[in-house]
Design a protein around this motif. Structure first.
Motif, PDB file in Angstrom:
ATOM      1  N   PRO A   1     -16.927 -73.415  14.999  1.00 52.49           N
ATOM      2  CA  PRO A   1     -18.354 -73.740  15.058  1.00 52.49           C
ATOM      3  C   PRO A   1     -19.008 -73.255  16.348  1.00 52.49           C
ATOM      4  N   GLU A   2     -20.295 -73.040  16.264  1.00 45.38           N
ATOM      5  CA  GLU A   2     -21.074 -72.699  17.465  1.00 45.38           C
ATOM      6  C   GLU A   2     -21.243 -73.951  18.321  1.00 45.38           C
ATOM      7  N   GLY A   3     -21.351 -73.720  19.625  1.00 46.66           N
ATOM      8  CA  GLY A   3     -21.711 -74.811  20.526  1.00 46.66           C
ATOM      9  C   GLY A   3     -20.615 -75.792  20.855  1.00 46.66           C
ATOM     10  N   ALA A   4     -19.351 -75.403  20.687  1.00 50.53           N
ATOM     11  CA  ALA A   4     -18.279 -76.326  21.085  1.00 50.53           C
ATOM     12  C   ALA A   4     -18.434 -76.626  22.580  1.00 50.53           C
ATOM     13  N   PRO A   5     -18.283 -77.887  22.976  1.00 52.08           N
ATOM     14  CA  PRO A   5     -18.582 -78.273  24.362  1.00 52.08           C
ATOM     15  C   PRO A   5     -17.655 -77.627  25.382  1.00 52.08           C
ATOM     16  N   TYR A   6     -16.484 -77.159  24.939  1.00 56.26           N
ATOM     17  CA  TYR A   6     -15.540 -76.561  25.880  1.00 56.26           C
ATOM     18  C   TYR A   6     -15.683 -75.048  25.986  1.00 56.26           C
ATOM     19  N   PHE A   7     -16.625 -74.449  25.286  1.00 60.87           N
ATOM     20  CA  PHE A   7     -16.802 -73.000  25.405  1.00 60.87           C
ATOM     21  C   PHE A   7     -17.413 -72.651  26.768  1.00 60.87           C
ATOM     22  N   GLN A   8     -16.792 -71.730  27.463  1.00 64.52           N
ATOM     23  CA  GLN A   8     -17.329 -71.232  28.745  1.00 64.52           C
ATOM     24  C   GLN A   8     -17.945 -69.846  28.580  1.00 64.52           C
ATOM     25  N   HIS A   9     -17.512 -69.129  27.547  1.00 67.72           N
ATOM     26  CA  HIS A   9     -18.018 -67.770  27.312  1.00 67.72           C
ATOM     27  C   HIS A   9     -19.262 -67.875  26.426  1.00 67.72           C
ATOM     28  N   THR A  10     -20.400 -68.183  27.023  1.00 68.95           N
ATOM     29  CA  THR A  10     -21.603 -68.516  26.239  1.00 68.95           C
ATOM     30  C   THR A  10     -22.771 -67.559  26.481  1.00 68.95           C
ATOM     31  N   TYR A  11     -22.634 -66.628  27.445  1.00 68.23           N
ATOM     32  CA  TYR A  11     -23.813 -65.844  27.845  1.00 68.23           C
ATOM     33  C   TYR A  11     -24.160 -64.725  26.870  1.00 68.23           C
ATOM     34  N   GLU A  12     -23.326 -64.481  25.854  1.00 68.37           N
ATOM     35  CA  GLU A  12     -23.680 -63.447  24.862  1.00 68.37           C
ATOM     36  C   GLU A  12     -24.237 -64.061  23.581  1.00 68.37           C
ATOM     37  N   GLY A  13     -24.567 -65.333  23.620  1.00 69.35           N
ATOM     38  CA  GLY A  13     -25.152 -65.974  22.436  1.00 69.35           C
ATOM     39  C   GLY A  13     -24.212 -66.989  21.824  1.00 69.35           C
ATOM     40  N   GLU A  14     -24.811 -67.935  21.096  1.00 70.49           N
ATOM     41  CA  GLU A  14     -24.050 -69.022  20.463  1.00 70.49           C
ATOM     42  C   GLU A  14     -23.053 -68.498  19.438  1.00 70.49           C
ATOM     43  N   ASP A  15     -23.377 -67.351  18.815  1.00 74.53           N
ATOM     44  CA  ASP A  15     -22.497 -66.827  17.770  1.00 74.53           C
ATOM     45  C   ASP A  15     -21.350 -65.989  18.319  1.00 74.53           C
ATOM     46  N   ASP A  16     -21.317 -65.740  19.625  1.00 76.47           N
ATOM     47  CA  ASP A  16     -20.360 -64.768  20.158  1.00 76.47           C
ATOM     48  C   ASP A  16     -18.934 -65.308  20.244  1.00 76.47           C
ATOM     49  N   MET A  17     -18.740 -66.444  20.891  1.00 73.89           N
ATOM     50  CA  MET A  17     -17.366 -66.961  21.027  1.00 73.89           C
ATOM     51  C   MET A  17     -16.784 -67.344  19.665  1.00 73.89           C
ATOM     52  N   PRO A  18     -17.551 -68.000  18.765  1.00 78.87           N
ATOM     53  CA  PRO A  18     -17.001 -68.193  17.406  1.00 78.87           C
ATOM     54  C   PRO A  18     -16.614 -66.871  16.740  1.00 78.87           C
ATOM     55  N   ALA A  19     -17.357 -65.808  17.004  1.00 84.71           N
ATOM     56  CA  ALA A  19     -17.017 -64.499  16.425  1.00 84.71           C
ATOM     57  C   ALA A  19     -15.664 -64.007  16.937  1.00 84.71           C
ATOM     58  N   HIS A  20     -15.415 -64.175  18.237  1.00 84.82           N
ATOM     59  CA  HIS A  20     -14.109 -63.772  18.778  1.00 84.82           C
ATOM     60  C   HIS A  20     -12.981 -64.586  18.125  1.00 84.82           C
ATOM     61  N   ILE A  21     -13.200 -65.871  17.971  1.00 86.85           N
ATOM     62  CA  ILE A  21     -12.158 -66.727  17.376  1.00 86.85           C
ATOM     63  C   ILE A  21     -11.902 -66.328  15.927  1.00 86.85           C
ATOM     64  N   LYS A  22     -12.968 -66.115  15.164  1.00 89.65           N
ATOM     65  CA  LYS A  22     -12.797 -65.697  13.765  1.00 89.65           C
ATOM     66  C   LYS A  22     -12.045 -64.370  13.683  1.00 89.65           C
ATOM     67  N   SER A  23     -12.340 -63.465  14.615  1.00 90.40           N
ATOM     68  CA  SER A  23     -11.675 -62.158  14.610  1.00 90.40           C
ATOM     69  C   SER A  23     -10.169 -62.313  14.783  1.00 90.40           C
ATOM     70  N   THR A  24      -9.761 -63.239  15.648  1.00 91.18           N
ATOM     71  CA  THR A  24      -8.326 -63.470  15.855  1.00 91.18           C
ATOM     72  C   THR A  24      -7.718 -64.254  14.699  1.00 91.18           C
ATOM     73  N   LEU A  25      -8.457 -65.175  14.104  1.00 87.45           N
ATOM     74  CA  LEU A  25      -7.940 -65.921  12.945  1.00 87.45           C
ATOM     75  C   LEU A  25      -7.721 -64.998  11.741  1.00 87.45           C
ATOM     76  N   ILE A  26      -8.625 -64.044  11.553  1.00 84.55           N
ATOM     77  CA  ILE A  26      -8.585 -63.185  10.362  1.00 84.55           C
ATOM     78  C   ILE A  26      -7.828 -61.897  10.640  1.00 84.55           C
ATOM     79  N   GLY A  27      -8.047 -61.300  11.807  1.00 77.59           N
ATOM     80  CA  GLY A  27      -7.322 -60.087  12.177  1.00 77.59           C
ATOM     81  C   GLY A  27      -8.176 -58.844  12.104  1.00 77.59           C
ATOM     82  N   VAL A  28      -7.829 -57.835  12.898  1.00 78.53           N
ATOM     83  CA  VAL A  28      -8.629 -56.613  12.974  1.00 78.53           C
ATOM     84  C   VAL A  28      -8.063 -55.459  12.175  1.00 78.53           C
ATOM     85  N   SER A  29      -6.939 -55.657  11.496  1.00 81.12           N
ATOM     86  CA  SER A  29      -6.429 -54.548  10.678  1.00 81.12           C
ATOM     87  C   SER A  29      -5.771 -55.051   9.408  1.00 81.12           C
TER      88      SER A  29
END
Lengths: 139, 139, 139
Positions: C72-100
């Protein structure tokens, strides 16, 4: 050398199941490879393949219980519900875990770690046999 | 051309760690490939490999914090508990993230995106060195 | 035979999108392979690739809704927030799903199951075109 074979896995109950030996037994040609890769790909969207602990069955039970928390049945926002309560969670688990694994081949053997085994992750309540495409390459 | 090498990664604290340079430095032969694939496979069930953002360390911190939410310690349904509170969550994270990555090789280099790096994801509190099997193929 | 090609995918809205046909159309050479593998690798850290159900668009909608719960967006423990609310969840989803993804090639076709398709998983709200490195090998 390339070799590809369609493997049929016996139907399993919902849960996580060790299939390392069942898969390797159907690929005797891998003994002739000094170096290579084995790619296993499951042709389904409600089952998946992973590599994890090969010894204690409680690990596989805890996996099943925890993935049921990560992808629960009956989420209020699910719209794809006409194939049963277990269907959409099965699709989600399949994407979380993945439908293929690549395993190094070294000196005629799959080079898994001491505690690693290949799992079939069966996410449906009443599954049929599952089909895997195994692709072996190396020299 | 096939090349396979066992790499030993230094022990790391629990968390997500960039290892792109450490891995590539041990595979100088990839410079000779015009096109190919590098497969990296970690031989453990409580650590994993992923590819993600290579610049800001807070991304790696947020990953660790969020995977601790996705696979928390002490779930009441865990039966595999005798190897420590961090053990079963480590197995789950390993399956969520995966134990291998395949990376394209192009003109003698790993063809990662500008912001991509390879991570060792260490899920145990007190880990030893970790072993990776690197398999390089191409022409 | 080795072939590698950089593919550009049109920008997509946030969500899960079927790209099987778009990718295959750019790789006519795969028709000449009797046996092989297609490796597709997305060069980004806020998008990912998976294989899942190719028919009912509600599956893709449910995927998007459920991954928004898992990361989810806006988790209170996220520190990587300066690229937008959708950015850190996007990184997490990328690792959960995979890039190849690696897909078997059989008799000149990608050997997906009847109900399987390749998805681009776009995790950003305002994404640009995405780059995939496709690597084809076989004989």
């Amino acid at each position: 050398m390339w070799l590809q074979r369609e493997l049929t896995l016996n139907p399993q109950r919902r849960g996580f199941h060790l299939i390392t030996d069942e898969v390797i037994a159907q690929l005797p040609e891998l003994r002739s490879l000094n170096v290579g890769l084995l790619h296993v790909f499951i042709q389904h969207t409600s089952a998946s393949l992973t590599i994890n602990e090969n010894a204690d069955p409680t690990v596989r039970g805890d996996m099943e219980r925890h993935f049921n928390v990560l992808a629960p049945e009956g989420a209020p926002y699910f719209q794809h519900t006409y194939e049963g309560e277990d269907d959409m969670p099965a699709h989600i688990k399949s994407t979380l875990i993945g439908v293929s694994q690549s395993i190094p081949i070294t000196n005629g053997r799959v080079n898994l770690g001491l505690w690693q085994g290949l799992y079939l992750c069966e996410h449906r309540d009443h599954a049929s046999a599952r089909t895997i495409i195994a692709t072996l390459q190396g020299e």
